[in-house]
Design a protein around this motif. Structure first.
Motif, PDB file in Angstrom:
ATOM      1  N   LYS A  99       0.979  -1.010   0.030  1.00 40.75           N
ATOM      2  CA  LYS A  99       0.026   0.073  -0.074  1.00 40.75           C
ATOM      3  C   LYS A  99       0.930   1.150   0.045  1.00 40.75           C
ATOM      4  CE  LYS A  99      -3.782  -2.057   0.315  1.00 40.75           C
ATOM      5  NZ  LYS A  99      -4.957  -2.073  -0.815  1.00 40.75           N
ATOM      6  N   LEU A 100       0.344   2.241  -0.345  1.00 36.64           N
ATOM      7  CA  LEU A 100       1.079   3.783  -0.250  1.00 36.64           C
ATOM      8  C   LEU A 100       0.952   4.474   0.894  1.00 36.64           C
ATOM      9  CD1 LEU A 100       2.328   5.691  -2.407  1.00 36.64           C
ATOM     10  CD2 LEU A 100       0.219   6.764  -2.397  1.00 36.64           C
ATOM     11  N   PHE A 101       2.148   4.748   1.462  1.00 38.55           N
ATOM     12  CA  PHE A 101       2.098   5.469   2.701  1.00 38.55           C
ATOM     13  C   PHE A 101       1.557   6.682   2.499  1.00 38.55           C
ATOM     14  CE2 PHE A 101       3.878   8.280   5.944  1.00 38.55           C
ATOM     15  CZ  PHE A 101       3.822   7.284   6.914  1.00 38.55           C
ATOM     16  N   LYS A 102       0.626   7.191   3.207  1.00 43.64           N
ATOM     17  CA  LYS A 102      -0.340   8.374   2.905  1.00 43.64           C
ATOM     18  C   LYS A 102       0.066   9.338   4.388  1.00 43.64           C
ATOM     19  CE  LYS A 102      -3.534   7.059  -0.118  1.00 43.64           C
ATOM     20  NZ  LYS A 102      -4.898   6.650  -0.630  1.00 43.64           N
ATOM     21  N   GLY A 132      13.972  10.026   6.722  1.00 47.71           N
ATOM     22  CA  GLY A 132      12.900   8.807   7.049  1.00 47.71           C
ATOM     23  C   GLY A 132      11.820   8.503   6.507  1.00 47.71           C
ATOM     24  N   THR A 133      11.972   8.880   4.999  1.00 48.78           N
ATOM     25  CA  THR A 133      10.869   8.515   3.883  1.00 48.78           C
ATOM     26  C   THR A 133      10.858   7.191   3.468  1.00 48.78           C
ATOM     27  OG1 THR A 133      12.474   9.401   2.154  1.00 48.78           O
ATOM     28  CG2 THR A 133      10.920  10.796   3.648  1.00 48.78           C
ATOM     29  N   LEU A 134      12.144   6.407   3.512  1.00 47.54           N
ATOM     30  CA  LEU A 134      12.062   4.968   2.946  1.00 47.54           C
ATOM     31  C   LEU A 134      11.839   3.816   3.599  1.00 47.54           C
ATOM     32  CD1 LEU A 134      15.635   5.765   1.239  1.00 47.54           C
ATOM     33  CD2 LEU A 134      13.493   6.340   0.145  1.00 47.54           C
ATOM     34  N   ALA A 135      10.930   3.011   3.190  1.00 49.01           N
ATOM     35  CA  ALA A 135      10.630   1.823   3.708  1.00 49.01           C
ATOM     36  C   ALA A 135      11.695   0.877   3.724  1.00 49.01           C
ATOM     37  CB  ALA A 135       9.064   1.403   3.123  1.00 49.01           C
ATOM     38  N   LEU A 140      11.363   1.846   9.731  1.00 49.31           N
ATOM     39  CA  LEU A 140      10.077   2.419   9.770  1.00 49.31           C
ATOM     40  C   LEU A 140      10.042   3.875   9.091  1.00 49.31           C
ATOM     41  CD1 LEU A 140       8.781   1.456  13.154  1.00 49.31           C
ATOM     42  CD2 LEU A 140       8.102   0.489  11.067  1.00 49.31           C
ATOM     43  N   ILE A 141       9.000   4.335   8.621  1.00 45.99           N
ATOM     44  CA  ILE A 141       8.705   5.550   7.677  1.00 45.99           C
ATOM     45  C   ILE A 141       8.416   6.597   8.769  1.00 45.99           C
ATOM     46  CG2 ILE A 141       7.558   6.888   6.471  1.00 45.99           C
ATOM     47  CD1 ILE A 141       7.092   4.371   4.736  1.00 45.99           C
ATOM     48  N   LEU A 142       9.324   7.593   9.118  1.00 48.05           N
ATOM     49  CA  LEU A 142       9.143   8.494  10.023  1.00 48.05           C
ATOM     50  C   LEU A 142       8.395   9.858   9.465  1.00 48.05           C
ATOM     51  CD1 LEU A 142      12.612   8.552  12.077  1.00 48.05           C
ATOM     52  CD2 LEU A 142      10.408   7.295  12.701  1.00 48.05           C
ATOM     53  N   ALA A 143       8.859  10.024   8.392  1.00 50.55           N
ATOM     54  CA  ALA A 143       8.438  11.321   7.641  1.00 50.55           C
ATOM     55  C   ALA A 143       6.936  11.183   7.300  1.00 50.55           C
ATOM     56  CB  ALA A 143       9.113  11.503   6.241  1.00 50.55           C
ATOM     57  N   GLY A 144       6.110  12.136   7.907  1.00 49.22           N
ATOM     58  CA  GLY A 144       4.728  12.384   7.774  1.00 49.22           C
ATOM     59  C   GLY A 144       3.975  11.344   8.710  1.00 49.22           C
ATOM     60  N   GLN A 145       4.554  10.579   9.469  1.00 44.17           N
ATOM     61  CA  GLN A 145       4.028   9.704  10.629  1.00 44.17           C
ATOM     62  C   GLN A 145       3.302  10.510  11.687  1.00 44.17           C
ATOM     63  OE1 GLN A 145       2.014   6.962  11.658  1.00 44.17           O
ATOM     64  NE2 GLN A 145       3.812   5.744  11.176  1.00 44.17           N
ATOM     65  N   TRP A 146       2.148  10.168  12.329  1.00 44.62           N
ATOM     66  CA  TRP A 146       1.446  10.820  13.165  1.00 44.62           C
ATOM     67  C   TRP A 146       2.462  11.448  14.302  1.00 44.62           C
ATOM     68  CZ3 TRP A 146      -2.581  13.242  12.511  1.00 44.62           C
ATOM     69  CH2 TRP A 146      -3.861  12.678  11.926  1.00 44.62           C
ATOM     70  N   THR A 147       2.515  12.708  14.649  1.00 44.98           N
ATOM     71  CA  THR A 147       3.274  13.197  15.708  1.00 44.98           C
ATOM     72  C   THR A 147       3.301  12.635  17.115  1.00 44.98           C
ATOM     73  OG1 THR A 147       3.820  15.334  14.418  1.00 44.98           O
ATOM     74  CG2 THR A 147       4.228  15.409  16.901  1.00 44.98           C
ATOM     75  N   PRO A 148       1.879  12.646  17.499  1.00 49.17           N
ATOM     76  CA  PRO A 148       1.703  12.072  18.795  1.00 49.17           C
ATOM     77  C   PRO A 148       2.211  10.493  18.905  1.00 49.17           C
ATOM     78  CG  PRO A 148      -0.302  13.330  18.168  1.00 49.17           C
ATOM     79  CD  PRO A 148       0.596  13.084  16.928  1.00 49.17           C
ATOM     80  N   TYR A 186       9.999  18.622  12.168  1.00 50.50           N
ATOM     81  CA  TYR A 186      10.688  18.176  10.705  1.00 50.50           C
ATOM     82  C   TYR A 186       9.851  16.812  10.373  1.00 50.50           C
ATOM     83  CZ  TYR A 186      13.934  16.229   7.330  1.00 50.50           C
ATOM     84  OH  TYR A 186      14.582  15.653   6.272  1.00 50.50           O
ATOM     85  N   TYR A 187       9.736  16.037  11.018  1.00 52.94           N
ATOM     86  CA  TYR A 187       8.950  14.887  10.497  1.00 52.94           C
ATOM     87  C   TYR A 187       7.578  15.302   9.860  1.00 52.94           C
ATOM     88  CZ  TYR A 187      12.726  12.239  12.134  1.00 52.94           C
ATOM     89  OH  TYR A 187      14.073  11.535  12.538  1.00 52.94           O
ATOM     90  N   ALA A 188       6.771  15.855  10.839  1.00 49.52           N
ATOM     91  CA  ALA A 188       5.586  16.530  10.338  1.00 49.52           C
ATOM     92  C   ALA A 188       5.494  17.244   9.158  1.00 49.52           C
ATOM     93  CB  ALA A 188       4.925  17.287  11.542  1.00 49.52           C
ATOM     94  N   SER A 189       6.497  17.910   8.692  1.00 50.95           N
ATOM     95  CA  SER A 189       6.600  18.801   7.739  1.00 50.95           C
ATOM     96  C   SER A 189       6.937  17.967   6.218  1.00 50.95           C
ATOM     97  CB  SER A 189       7.741  19.951   7.757  1.00 50.95           C
ATOM     98  OG  SER A 189       8.901  19.263   7.516  1.00 50.95           O
ATOM     99  N   LEU A 190       7.213  16.673   6.466  1.00 48.68           N
ATOM    100  CA  LEU A 190       7.539  16.177   5.083  1.00 48.68           C
ATOM    101  C   LEU A 190       6.285  15.571   4.716  1.00 48.68           C
ATOM    102  CD1 LEU A 190      10.899  14.558   6.485  1.00 48.68           C
ATOM    103  CD2 LEU A 190      10.532  16.533   4.874  1.00 48.68           C
TER     104      LEU A 190
END
Length: 191
Positions: A99-102, A132-135, A140-148, A186-190
């Motif tokens: 699946k596509l990481f969204k 942290g964008t590459l599976a 684990l993908i960090l970029a765009g993962q939920w901050t909480p 930073y991760y939330a911004s990606l």
């Protein structure tokens, strides 16, 4: 043009496999992790697009008691992991890895992003490359993962409540709260 039957067979088999997994197990996963593994709950990780090995490792850690599970409406990942066969874990992991990481839309402090990027490059990029964008890093993908979710995970690593690579845990323990907030921005911004 002739069709190569051997080329078409894996595609057909994957389609049947995908339907079988989806019909039997995926509905259960999606009650918490959201449609196609894209969680809408900021404390539950997005699992779409993660490397299958990472998903399998998470199941294994829950099963072995190396990772604490949160109770969500009377269910938790330890119970789920213990109820599944190795084949079912493998099927689920493979399904979500395709699946596509969204990334969700998140609010973050834009003034902290550059500092967070510098911290990531100095402390995290060796394992979590390209922000942290590459599976494919299998970290684990960090970029765009939920901050909480990321904040809770970082705190769990720091406090020894969750197993992690010793070097990563030491790096996280050395960060101040301000540095962690910058990293999360930073991760939330990606996207």
């Amino acid at each position: 043009m002739k069709f190569n039957k051997l080329f078409c067979l894996p595609i057909i088999l994957f389609s049947f496999y995908s339907l079988a997994v989806e019909n039997k197990l995926i509905e259960e996963c999606e009650t918490c992790h959201g449609e196609n593994g894209v969680s809408t709950n900021s404390t539950i990780p997005i699992i779409s697009g993660l490397a299958a090995v990472n998903i399998e490792d998470a199941f294994s850690m829950y099963k072995d008691g190396e990772r604490e599970a949160k109770d969500i409406d009377g269910n938790d990942m330890t119970k789920v992991a213990n109820s599944l066969s190795e084949q079912e874990v493998s099927d689920i992991s493979l399904y979500y890895s395709h699946k596509l990481f969204k990334t969700p839309n998140q609010v973050y402090d834009k003034t902290l992003v550059n500092a967070g990027k510098k911290i990531h490059l100095a402390k995290c990029d060796i394992c979590h490359s390209e922000g942290g964008t590459l599976a494919d890093d299998e970290t684990l993908i960090l970029a765009g993962q939920w901050t909480p979710y990321l904040r809770e995970s970082i705190n769990s690593f720091i406090n020894g409540e969750r197993y992690g690579d010793d070097t990563m845990v030491e790096e996280l323990q050395a960060l101040s709260e301000k540095h962690i907030e910058a990293l999360l921005a930073y991760y939330a911004s990606l996207k």
